[in-house]
Write an enzyme that holds these catalytic residues in place. Sequence first.
Site, PDB file in Angstrom:
ATOM      1  N   ASP A 171      62.690 118.508  -4.481  1.00  0.00           N
ATOM      2  CA  ASP A 171      61.592 118.346  -5.436  1.00  0.00           C
ATOM      3  C   ASP A 171      60.829 119.668  -5.426  1.00  0.00           C
ATOM      4  OD1 ASP A 171      59.200 117.825  -6.731  1.00  0.00           O
ATOM      5  OD2 ASP A 171      58.606 116.163  -5.430  1.00  0.00           O
TER       6      ASP A 171
ATOM      7  N   LYS B 235      56.356 127.596 -11.122  1.00  0.00           N
ATOM      8  CA  LYS B 235      56.946 126.581 -12.007  1.00  0.00           C
ATOM      9  C   LYS B 235      56.326 126.600 -13.408  1.00  0.00           C
ATOM     10  CE  LYS B 235      58.099 121.647 -11.708  1.00  0.00           C
ATOM     11  NZ  LYS B 235      57.996 120.472 -10.807  1.00  0.00           N
TER      12      LYS B 235
ATOM     13  N   GLU C  73      62.429 114.601 -12.707  1.00  0.00           N
ATOM     14  CA  GLU C  73      61.698 114.013 -11.585  1.00  0.00           C
ATOM     15  C   GLU C  73      61.564 112.503 -11.753  1.00  0.00           C
ATOM     16  OE1 GLU C  73      58.181 116.374 -11.948  1.00  0.00           O
ATOM     17  OE2 GLU C  73      59.205 118.152 -11.188  1.00  0.00           O
TER      18      GLU C  73
ATOM     19  N   ASP D  84      52.884 109.826 -12.255  1.00  0.00           N
ATOM     20  CA  ASP D  84      52.963 110.973 -11.349  1.00  0.00           C
ATOM     21  C   ASP D  84      51.712 111.836 -11.488  1.00  0.00           C
ATOM     22  OD1 ASP D  84      53.511 113.354 -10.037  1.00  0.00           O
ATOM     23  OD2 ASP D  84      55.289 113.865 -11.200  1.00  0.00           O
TER      24      ASP D  84
HETATM   25  P1  ADP Z   1      53.214 118.773  -7.242  1.00  0.00           P
HETATM   26  O1  ADP Z   1      52.181 118.697  -8.304  1.00  0.00           O
HETATM   27  O2  ADP Z   1      53.619 120.152  -6.920  1.00  0.00           O
HETATM   28  O3  ADP Z   1      54.392 117.870  -7.490  1.00  0.00           O
HETATM   29  P2  ADP Z   1      52.295 116.920  -5.182  1.00  0.00           P
HETATM   30  O4  ADP Z   1      52.831 115.768  -5.931  1.00  0.00           O
HETATM   31  O5  ADP Z   1      52.723 117.079  -3.777  1.00  0.00           O
HETATM   32  O6  ADP Z   1      52.531 118.308  -5.884  1.00  0.00           O
HETATM   33  O7  ADP Z   1      50.705 116.794  -5.236  1.00  0.00           O
HETATM   34  C1  ADP Z   1      49.891 117.710  -4.616  1.00  0.00           C
HETATM   35  C2  ADP Z   1      48.458 117.288  -4.770  1.00  0.00           C
HETATM   36  O8  ADP Z   1      48.258 116.026  -4.143  1.00  0.00           O
HETATM   37  C3  ADP Z   1      47.480 118.259  -4.128  1.00  0.00           C
HETATM   38  O9  ADP Z   1      46.388 118.484  -5.009  1.00  0.00           O
HETATM   39  C4  ADP Z   1      47.026 117.509  -2.894  1.00  0.00           C
HETATM   40  O10 ADP Z   1      45.706 117.877  -2.516  1.00  0.00           O
HETATM   41  C5  ADP Z   1      47.084 116.068  -3.366  1.00  0.00           C
HETATM   42  N1  ADP Z   1      47.204 115.093  -2.288  1.00  0.00           N
HETATM   43  C6  ADP Z   1      48.157 115.026  -1.324  1.00  0.00           C
HETATM   44  N2  ADP Z   1      47.918 113.999  -0.491  1.00  0.00           N
HETATM   45  C7  ADP Z   1      46.796 113.377  -0.951  1.00  0.00           C
HETATM   46  C8  ADP Z   1      46.017 112.249  -0.503  1.00  0.00           C
HETATM   47  N3  ADP Z   1      46.364 111.555   0.581  1.00  0.00           N
HETATM   48  N4  ADP Z   1      44.913 111.913  -1.226  1.00  0.00           N
HETATM   49  C9  ADP Z   1      44.567 112.628  -2.302  1.00  0.00           C
HETATM   50  N5  ADP Z   1      45.226 113.681  -2.760  1.00  0.00           N
HETATM   51  C10 ADP Z   1      46.338 114.068  -2.097  1.00  0.00           C
HETATM   52 MG    MG Z   2      55.633 116.588  -8.339  1.00  0.00          MG
END
Ligand code: ADP
Ligand code: MG
Length: 403
Positions: free
Chosen positions: A8, A69, A173, A197
């Site tokens: 991912d 990205k 995704e 998402d």
């Molecule tokens: P991407 O957008 O690259 O797919 P993710 O799905 O991993 O990334 O999301 C990342 C975001 O999720 C970041 O802003 C992070 O701060 C937030 N995040 C991760 N864990 C938590 C949580 N337990 N509660 C709230 N926000 C979270």
């Molecule tokens: Mg993502």
Amino acid sequence: MAVVMGIDLGTAYSSVAIFRNGKVEMIANEQDNRTTPSYVAFTDVERLIGNEAKSQAAMNSKNTIFDAKRLIGRKLDDPILKNDMKYWPFEIINHDGKLKIRVQHKNETKLFTAEEISSMILTKMKDMVEAYVGKPVSDAVITVPAYFNNSQRQATKDAGTIAGLNVLRVMSESTAAALAYGFDKEIFNEKNILIFDVGGGTCNVSIVSIDHGVFEVKSTAGNTHLGGEDFDTRLVDRFVREFKYTYGKDISENKRSIRRLRTACECAKLDLSSSLQATIEIESLYEDIDFHSTITRACFEEINADLFRSTLVTVKKALRDVRMNKNSIDDIILIGGSARIPKLQQMLQDFFHGNELNRSINSDEAVAYGAAIQAAIIVRDKSKIATDLLLLDLTPFSLVSDM
Ligand code: ADP
Ligand code: MG
């Protein structure tokens, strides 16, 4: 069967899973996290990827690259890119008509394409897998947002090739998340799944139908600037105001202070998903002033209320595009780190008349998990061995279609 991986490759964070012996295993990085920041930093002496790169970003903002990205597979005159560019501290140039990122590395000027930056993150994922299984692994499925066009998909595939991966497929995704969801269930009548998402910088909603092992993305809607980083920004703004009120000083122009405050705000936000209150403590935030403060979950929800509501606008759009009403959705799957925010979950549940959200899969793992399953299916179909137990597990999923 050989070990295969699903990656991912996220805008903000990336993760990787492997498939072996009939099951999926998530791979952690050296900090024991299953998500790794999609950051690459160049310094005078070395190249850093992941947590190390993100944590030094405040001191080295011009040479710390993130959001690759948002760049990948785009042309310089792309209006979306032009807008994003205003917010990046690193430099993007037109190099013979091709988009390049310019950094200082080991006292030299270097140019990189977005594919090359992404390949460095993919290399890190590959290295994590190899350290875990103790041997070389190269077969991989990489995921991209459902709305990525051919050029963005091809560039992502190229990034994988540069990283030494054998890219079996680039898949959406949302399909990957649906596969993770449907993998251990026998679904014989058509089901409509809504994938919600909310990640670091983007919010995507897809509706995927599953019928006799065939997965199909029916619609996808998204907001490319709505996610966890926006929630962090609201917190930063709040504490900047508080600092001004308490100490009479404006820290908003000090990049280093803001970066440090932002890091603390992201931590506080994570705490607020499990606690009702979080604290912020930063030594010498500005002119030797130590900053200490607290924030409640209720306050966090209030300052982000409009942003949270916007995620539902995206849900409605995805439903409208496929002319479905909310009653036709059989299950709701949350993915992305920000989908862990309790208020967002509650709003979504209320929207679907209190229907329980599916919690059988971990929201920040589902995509890599599904991609690893897809990789196993492809390798199985290629090798056509008919004796493995794995085959039984995978039989209903021989026809995974993707958008
Ligand atoms: P991407 O957008 O690259 O797919 P993710 O799905 O991993 O990334 O999301 C990342 C975001 O999720 C970041 O802003 C992070 O701060 C937030 N995040 C991760 N864990 C938590 C949580 N337990 N509660 C709230 N926000 C979270
Ligand atoms: Mg993502």
